[in-house]
Design a protein around this motif. Structure first.
Motif, mmCIF file in Angstrom:
data_model
loop_
_atom_site.group_PDB
_atom_site.id
_atom_site.type_symbol
_atom_site.label_atom_id
_atom_site.label_comp_id
_atom_site.label_asym_id
_atom_site.label_seq_id
_atom_site.Cartn_x
_atom_site.Cartn_y
_atom_site.Cartn_z
ATOM 1 N N LEU A 14 44.072 15.393 -29.793
ATOM 2 C CA LEU A 14 44.056 16.811 -30.185
ATOM 3 C C LEU A 14 42.692 17.207 -30.744
ATOM 4 O O LEU A 14 42.108 16.484 -31.554
ATOM 5 C CB LEU A 14 45.116 17.070 -31.260
ATOM 6 C CG LEU A 14 46.574 16.827 -30.891
ATOM 7 C CD1 LEU A 14 47.467 17.171 -32.082
ATOM 8 C CD2 LEU A 14 46.980 17.648 -29.681
ATOM 9 N N SER A 15 42.230 18.381 -30.366
ATOM 10 C CA SER A 15 41.012 18.949 -30.952
ATOM 11 C C SER A 15 41.303 19.324 -32.409
ATOM 12 O O SER A 15 42.469 19.416 -32.815
ATOM 13 C CB SER A 15 40.597 20.196 -30.176
ATOM 14 O OG SER A 15 41.534 21.242 -30.411
ATOM 15 N N LEU A 16 40.236 19.578 -33.152
ATOM 16 C CA LEU A 16 40.425 19.983 -34.546
ATOM 17 C C LEU A 16 41.228 21.287 -34.636
ATOM 18 O O LEU A 16 42.098 21.430 -35.496
ATOM 19 C CB LEU A 16 39.060 20.132 -35.231
ATOM 20 C CG LEU A 16 39.106 20.438 -36.723
ATOM 21 C CD1 LEU A 16 39.855 19.364 -37.509
ATOM 22 C CD2 LEU A 16 37.688 20.598 -37.270
ATOM 23 N N ALA A 17 40.956 22.205 -33.720
ATOM 24 C CA ALA A 17 41.699 23.477 -33.724
ATOM 25 C C ALA A 17 43.188 23.240 -33.459
ATOM 26 O O ALA A 17 44.054 23.838 -34.118
ATOM 27 C CB ALA A 17 41.121 24.425 -32.677
ATOM 28 N N GLU A 18 43.502 22.337 -32.533
ATOM 29 C CA GLU A 18 44.915 22.019 -32.250
ATOM 30 C C GLU A 18 45.564 21.322 -33.452
ATOM 31 O O GLU A 18 46.737 21.560 -33.762
ATOM 32 C CB GLU A 18 45.010 21.117 -31.016
ATOM 33 C CG GLU A 18 44.651 21.820 -29.709
ATOM 34 C CD GLU A 18 44.562 20.862 -28.532
ATOM 35 O OE1 GLU A 18 45.153 21.170 -27.482
ATOM 36 O OE2 GLU A 18 43.895 19.810 -28.641
#
Ligand code: MD6
Ligand code: FE
Length: 209
Positions: A14-18
């Motif tokens: 997961l990306s930081l935003a996710e």
């Protein structure tokens, strides 16, 4: 990365935003009216985590799944949001496996949080026999995740589970013993804005066929 056949670590899936979006969703559920509680297990001891089950409720006294929280406040288990199920399906696919989750167990760990060595075998027999995976997602502080074999005394390996990591635990590894030995304080992304660790485990076979 395959740790054992059927046990696949997906670092930083997961990306930081996710991660931020997911963490906020988990906290909203946990702090809501049918939120966190500390389960008491069969032997009478308290678990070292706070828990909420989505979709179905896992009863820590009976080790069975049921519709409402009979070992706690009697409330019906909150629904499993379809966006969360979709994430689990996507992670299973990335590991070459298939899962149609009907339950997610959400765990919250503080700095003293841990989870003893266990097998997950309370799901339906057909899903266990087929090696349908459990998909785990970690957020916040890194955990020392311990994986052993099919008996409690087998040799163990440690896999650090960091924020945004997926872990897909299926096939011939589905019944391996595992646990969380420790959570390493202040190792998560500061941007998430919380201390401790959240873990989601998605499972299939918690509901009657
Ligand atoms: C945790 N996880 O990571 C606890 N179980 O906090 C589990 O017990 C677990 O990560 C089955 C499959 C993957 C897991
Ligand atoms: Fe487990």
């Amino acid at each position: 990365m395959e740790i054992f056949p059927g046990a696949v670590h997906l670092p930083r899936f997961l990306s930081l935003a996710e991660q931020l979006e997911l963490a906020e969703r988990c906290q909203a559920i946990g702090n809501g009216p049918t939120g966190w509680y500390v389960p008491t297990v069969r032997g009478g001891g308290q678990m070292r985590v706070r828990m909420v089950c989505l979709g179905r409720h896992w009863n820590a006294r009976t080790y069975r799944y049921e519709a409402s929280r009979r070992d706690h406040d009697g409330r019906p288990a909150p629904p499993l949001p379809p966006q969360l199920s979709a994430l689990a399906v996507r992670m299973a696919e990335a590991a070459g496996m298939r899962l149609l989750p009907d339950v997610c167990i959400l765990n919250s760990y503080d700095a003293a949080g841990k989870m003893g060595l266990h097998q997950d075998k309370d799901e339906r027999q057909d899903t266990l026999a087929a090696g349908v995976p459990i998909v785990s997602v970690s957020l916040g502080d890194t955990a020392k995740f311990i994986i052993g074999g099919l008996t409690r005394k087998d040799a163990k390996t440690m896999v650090p589970l960091a924020s945004g990591d997926g872990f897909v635990f299926g096939g011939p590894s589905r019944l391996r013993f595992h646990g969380v030995a420790a959570v390493l304080p202040h190792t998560g992304p500061p941007e998430l804005g919380f201390d401790g660790r959240l873990n989601l485990t998605f499972r299939q076979g918690a509901s009657p066929p």
